[in-house]
Motif scaffolding. Structure first.
Motif, PDB file in Angstrom:
ATOM      1  N   PHE A 253      30.481  87.054  -8.197  1.00  0.00           N
ATOM      2  CA  PHE A 253      29.254  86.627  -8.868  1.00  0.00           C
ATOM      3  C   PHE A 253      29.090  87.337 -10.211  1.00  0.00           C
ATOM      4  O   PHE A 253      29.564  88.446 -10.422  1.00  0.00           O
ATOM      5  CB  PHE A 253      28.020  86.787  -7.975  1.00  0.00           C
ATOM      6  CG  PHE A 253      27.815  88.130  -7.358  1.00  0.00           C
ATOM      7  CD1 PHE A 253      26.987  89.055  -7.948  1.00  0.00           C
ATOM      8  CD2 PHE A 253      28.438  88.461  -6.156  1.00  0.00           C
ATOM      9  CE1 PHE A 253      26.769  90.296  -7.370  1.00  0.00           C
ATOM     10  CE2 PHE A 253      28.222  89.693  -5.558  1.00  0.00           C
ATOM     11  CZ  PHE A 253      27.396  90.613  -6.172  1.00  0.00           C
ATOM     12  N   GLU A 254      28.400  86.667 -11.093  1.00  0.00           N
ATOM     13  CA  GLU A 254      28.358  87.037 -12.511  1.00  0.00           C
ATOM     14  C   GLU A 254      27.891  88.463 -12.769  1.00  0.00           C
ATOM     15  O   GLU A 254      28.415  89.156 -13.642  1.00  0.00           O
ATOM     16  CB  GLU A 254      27.448  86.058 -13.261  1.00  0.00           C
ATOM     17  CG  GLU A 254      27.354  86.303 -14.742  1.00  0.00           C
ATOM     18  CD  GLU A 254      26.459  85.293 -15.433  1.00  0.00           C
ATOM     19  OE1 GLU A 254      26.251  85.432 -16.658  1.00  0.00           O
ATOM     20  OE2 GLU A 254      25.955  84.378 -14.760  1.00  0.00           O
ATOM     21  N   GLU A 255      26.905  88.926 -11.999  1.00  0.00           N
ATOM     22  CA  GLU A 255      26.278  90.216 -12.283  1.00  0.00           C
ATOM     23  C   GLU A 255      27.257  91.382 -12.225  1.00  0.00           C
ATOM     24  O   GLU A 255      27.033  92.423 -12.841  1.00  0.00           O
ATOM     25  CB  GLU A 255      25.113  90.463 -11.312  1.00  0.00           C
ATOM     26  CG  GLU A 255      23.912  89.566 -11.540  1.00  0.00           C
ATOM     27  CD  GLU A 255      24.072  88.180 -10.955  1.00  0.00           C
ATOM     28  OE1 GLU A 255      23.186  87.342 -11.152  1.00  0.00           O
ATOM     29  OE2 GLU A 255      25.112  87.928 -10.293  1.00  0.00           O
ATOM     30  N   VAL A 256      28.347  91.258 -11.452  1.00  0.00           N
ATOM     31  CA  VAL A 256      29.285  92.377 -11.304  1.00  0.00           C
ATOM     32  C   VAL A 256      30.713  91.993 -11.705  1.00  0.00           C
ATOM     33  O   VAL A 256      31.660  92.708 -11.392  1.00  0.00           O
ATOM     34  CB  VAL A 256      29.282  92.911  -9.847  1.00  0.00           C
ATOM     35  CG1 VAL A 256      27.946  93.516  -9.511  1.00  0.00           C
ATOM     36  CG2 VAL A 256      29.642  91.821  -8.860  1.00  0.00           C
ATOM     37  N   ARG A 257      30.841  90.897 -12.399  1.00  0.00           N
ATOM     38  CA  ARG A 257      32.180  90.361 -12.699  1.00  0.00           C
ATOM     39  C   ARG A 257      33.025  91.326 -13.515  1.00  0.00           C
ATOM     40  O   ARG A 257      34.243  91.387 -13.355  1.00  0.00           O
ATOM     41  CB  ARG A 257      32.041  89.022 -13.422  1.00  0.00           C
ATOM     42  CG  ARG A 257      33.378  88.309 -13.651  1.00  0.00           C
ATOM     43  CD  ARG A 257      33.144  86.848 -13.955  1.00  0.00           C
ATOM     44  NE  ARG A 257      32.553  86.170 -12.806  1.00  0.00           N
ATOM     45  CZ  ARG A 257      31.747  85.112 -12.912  1.00  0.00           C
ATOM     46  NH1 ARG A 257      31.396  84.663 -14.095  1.00  0.00           N
ATOM     47  NH2 ARG A 257      31.265  84.536 -11.819  1.00  0.00           N
ATOM     48  N   ASN A 258      32.421  92.096 -14.382  1.00  0.00           N
ATOM     49  CA  ASN A 258      33.180  92.983 -15.260  1.00  0.00           C
ATOM     50  C   ASN A 258      33.206  94.431 -14.784  1.00  0.00           C
ATOM     51  O   ASN A 258      33.581  95.333 -15.537  1.00  0.00           O
ATOM     52  CB  ASN A 258      32.600  92.916 -16.679  1.00  0.00           C
ATOM     53  CG  ASN A 258      32.730  91.529 -17.286  1.00  0.00           C
ATOM     54  OD1 ASN A 258      33.764  90.880 -17.154  1.00  0.00           O
ATOM     55  ND2 ASN A 258      31.682  91.065 -17.948  1.00  0.00           N
ATOM     56  N   ALA A 259      32.803  94.650 -13.543  1.00  0.00           N
ATOM     57  CA  ALA A 259      32.801  96.011 -13.006  1.00  0.00           C
ATOM     58  C   ALA A 259      34.235  96.521 -12.841  1.00  0.00           C
ATOM     59  O   ALA A 259      35.143  95.763 -12.534  1.00  0.00           O
ATOM     60  CB  ALA A 259      32.086  96.041 -11.661  1.00  0.00           C
TER      61      ALA A 259
END
Length: 299
Positions: A253-259
């Motif tokens: 999901f978008e909120e953690v995509r770049n973690a």
């Protein structure tokens, strides 16, 4: 009882302040701002702006305390001090390992029939690991805060997917943290909770949780079939692995995509490679399973 016809779901009137509540709201907010002005370092400036701009952030504490202004003010001060001490606004996606998202222990997706956003918590994925407790609490808080801000006064829904849960997943410390999060820091946000596929032997435990959660919700439902879930969640919004038609990839999901990965984060937080390998091994099966489920495949 069909959730769509439940009187608790009357959003149009439930959280609009009455004339009396509006007077209370103004009094409590004024007292809150006066207290903050005497001790500003213990509060985030953006949170103070939030209270000034949005009546709901005062009204919710008044409603939770059934109109008792002194209790509402005390809880409100405690909640906003906690946000600062917990570092709510001091972290971003780079401070949480993406494996938390890939394992899909908790994630937001879709809405119920009243347009309330839903948070899913897959209980079987959870493990009590002392070294990771704070990270998971931060992850859960970030999701709850995001959804609470999105939903505003209409509130949100929790779905506890208890499929495959065992004794290894029971952690009363985390349950207490979740209860505090929903009751003390985000009161009157949760509208109702659904427990899906709870084994009969564990139902007494979830009945206890219902008592602890108190009036954060007015309906606590056990759903053990797709038809029961569809009373609350539209089929088009219900995940395919739960019998719905939605193919949303809840591991991405978008909120953690770049973690970053846990390996990338390890040096920053003092984890050795041996610790990284140990923790990853614990969740490796859950990550693989979540990927299959997100594609609608059985495991």
């Amino acid at each position: 009882m069909d959730a769509n016809n439940n009187s608790m779901d009357s959003i149009s009137n439930e959280n609009i302040p009455s004339p009396q509540e509006l007077e209370q709201l103004n009094r409590v907010r004024l007292q809150f701002l006066e207290k903050v002005a005497k001790d500003p370092e213990r509060f985030y400036p953006q949170d103070i702006d939030l209270v000034k701009a949005d009546d709901w952030w005062t009204l919710r504490f008044i409603k939770w305390n059934r109109g008792n202004e002194d209790k509402a003010l005390k809880q409100m001060l405690s909640a906003f001090k906690w946000r600062k001490s917990f570092g709510l606004h001091d972290r971003n996606v780079n401070d949480i390992p993406n494996e938390f998202a890939k394992a899909a222990a908790i994630f937001p997706h879709g809405h119920d029939y009243k347009g309330r956003p839903i948070i899913y918590l897959r209980v079987k994925v959870y493990r009590k690991i002392q070294q990771l407790n704070l990270f998971f609490q931060q992850f859960v808080t970030g999701i709850v805060n995001h959804i609470d801000m999105e939903s505003g006064r209409k509130g949100y829904v929790f779905v506890f997917d208890v499929t495959g849960m065992g004794m290894i997943n029971i952690d009363f410390d985390f349950l207490q943290f979740l209860i505090s999060l929903l009751q003390t820091y985000y009161p009157y946000g949760l509208r109702y909770a659904i427990c899906y596929n709870v084994p009969r032997v564990l139902r007494p435990l979830w009945s206890m949780a219902k008592i602890f959660l108190g009036s954060t919700e007015r309906t606590f439902r056990f759903c053990n079939s797709v038809d029961e879930l569809k009373k609350y969640i539209p089929e088009k919004s219900l995940l395919r692995y739960m019998g719905g038609e939605c193919d949303f990839d809840f591991t991405d999901f978008e909120e953690v995509r770049n973690a970053p990965s846990v390996s990338e984060m390890a040096p920053k937080f003092g984890f050795t490679q041996a610790e990284v390998d140990k923790y990853f091994k614990i969740f490796e099966g859950s990550i693989a399973e979540a990927k299959l489920l997100s594609k609608g495949q059985t495991v």
